[in-house]
Design an enzyme around this catalytic site. Structure first.
Site, PDB file in Angstrom:
ATOM      1  N   LEU A  68      54.249  -1.737 -14.930  1.00 14.87           N
ATOM      2  CA  LEU A  68      53.614  -2.942 -14.663  1.00 14.87           C
ATOM      3  C   LEU A  68      54.212  -3.209 -13.898  1.00 14.87           C
ATOM      4  CD1 LEU A  68      52.853  -2.138 -17.253  1.00 14.87           C
ATOM      5  CD2 LEU A  68      52.409  -4.618 -17.769  1.00 14.87           C
ATOM      6  N   GLY A 109      52.644 -13.220  -5.912  1.00 19.02           N
ATOM      7  CA  GLY A 109      53.866 -13.992  -6.231  1.00 19.02           C
ATOM      8  C   GLY A 109      53.902 -14.834  -7.349  1.00 19.02           C
ATOM      9  N   THR A 130      63.272 -19.689  -6.855  1.00 17.94           N
ATOM     10  CA  THR A 130      62.242 -19.203  -6.905  1.00 17.94           C
ATOM     11  C   THR A 130      60.767 -20.030  -7.913  1.00 17.94           C
ATOM     12  OG1 THR A 130      60.764 -16.559  -6.954  1.00 17.94           O
ATOM     13  CG2 THR A 130      62.623 -16.629  -7.874  1.00 17.94           C
ATOM     14  N   ASP A 142      55.675 -18.795 -14.214  1.00 14.62           N
ATOM     15  CA  ASP A 142      55.212 -17.420 -14.007  1.00 14.62           C
ATOM     16  C   ASP A 142      53.989 -17.614 -14.608  1.00 14.62           C
ATOM     17  OD1 ASP A 142      53.993 -14.739 -13.676  1.00 14.62           O
ATOM     18  OD2 ASP A 142      56.488 -13.902 -15.090  1.00 14.62           O
ATOM     19  N   ARG A 144      51.392 -15.082 -15.047  1.00 14.75           N
ATOM     20  CA  ARG A 144      50.878 -13.959 -14.637  1.00 14.75           C
ATOM     21  C   ARG A 144      50.588 -14.001 -16.041  1.00 14.75           C
ATOM     22  NH1 ARG A 144      55.342 -10.036 -12.261  1.00 14.75           N
ATOM     23  NH2 ARG A 144      56.857 -11.594 -13.391  1.00 14.75           N
ATOM     24  N   THR A 165      61.270  -2.169 -16.926  1.00 12.79           N
ATOM     25  CA  THR A 165      61.742  -2.946 -17.035  1.00 12.79           C
ATOM     26  C   THR A 165      62.005  -3.568 -17.272  1.00 12.79           C
ATOM     27  OG1 THR A 165      60.215  -5.638 -16.713  1.00 12.79           O
ATOM     28  CG2 THR A 165      60.371  -4.593 -18.859  1.00 12.79           C
ATOM     29  N   LYS A 170      56.674  -9.483 -20.162  1.00 13.98           N
ATOM     30  CA  LYS A 170      56.217  -7.775 -20.322  1.00 13.98           C
ATOM     31  C   LYS A 170      56.168  -7.118 -21.737  1.00 13.98           C
ATOM     32  CE  LYS A 170      56.784  -7.248 -15.072  1.00 13.98           C
ATOM     33  NZ  LYS A 170      56.625  -6.306 -14.100  1.00 13.98           N
TER      34      LYS A 170
END
Length: 218
Positions: A68, A109, A130, A142, A144, A165, A170
């Site tokens: 991913l 991002g 970050t 995050d 996502r 990963t 994930k």
């Protein structure tokens, strides 16, 4: 390193099915070779974004290796040294070439978008890492959501994978969405002068499986 993940009793119950919209063979460069990947688009993805699957090889393994990869215009296209996204993408296409799947997810991002990511860069240049920069911009660490990735895999006939990963989130999200993650295979460590703090932040804030000794100053 390989890690097994448990499967919920009723995983993926809130993740609807999607359909393959189109697929087309496309020659790409990977690991010094020219390969043909099937590029697959989808209808009915939960987030409405234009995610893309690249399916490599004549046929998939029973439990294929899957990556991913979240879109990173700066790293994937322009070779930015502020992250490790470009090298991870190139590594993935090479490792998946003999029967794996790359899901290229439009989640720039960590889900905040390109302009906001560049705003975060400004804050990073002022001393924030970050994740701290995302928070200063009122975003989560995050943003996502990988339910669309689970939909894509199911549409491809895949319900069990080996996941390429370093990011445990994930695997956790895919498992919750009904995809059985048989094991998690670490990517390489792509350390450069401009991304050391970024990689360290991923370990410290998000638990990425990278030994800090691998990125410690020489």
């Amino acid at each position: 390193m390989a890690t097994a993940f448990p499967v919920d009793e009723n995983p993926g119950s809130d993740v609807p099915r999607c359909e393959i919209r189109a697929e087309v063979p496309v020659p790409i460069e990977a690991g010094g070779r020219t390969l043909t990947a099937r590029m697959v688009t989808f209808s009915g993805l939960v987030d409405g974004r234009e995610h893309l699957a690249l399916v490599f090889g004549e046929e998939l393994a029973p439990v294929p290796l899957v990556r991913l990869h979240s879109e990173c215009l700066t790293g994937d296209v322009f070779g930015s040294g502020r992250c490790d996204c470009g090298p991870q993408l190139r590594e993935a296409t090479d490792r998946l070439a003999d029967g794996g799947v790359l899901l290229y997810l439009r989640q720039e991002g960590r889900g905040i978008g390109l302009y906001n990511k560049l705003d975060a860069y400004v804050l990073q240049d002022q001393g924030l890492d970050t994740f701290e920069a995302n928070r200063r911009l009122s975003f989560a660490d995050d943003e996502r959501d990988y339910r669309a990735a689970a939909q894509m895999l199911r549409a491809l006939g895949v319900d069990g994978i080996r996941l390429l990963t370093n990011n445990p989130d994930k695997a956790a999200q895919l498992t919750a969405s009904g995809i059985e993650v048989h094991d998690s295979v670490s990517t390489g460590v792509f350390l450069g002068a401009g991304n050391r703090r970024y990689i360290e932040a991923k370990v410290l804030h998000a638990g990425h499986r990278i030994a800090l000794t691998e990125v410690a100053p020489a």
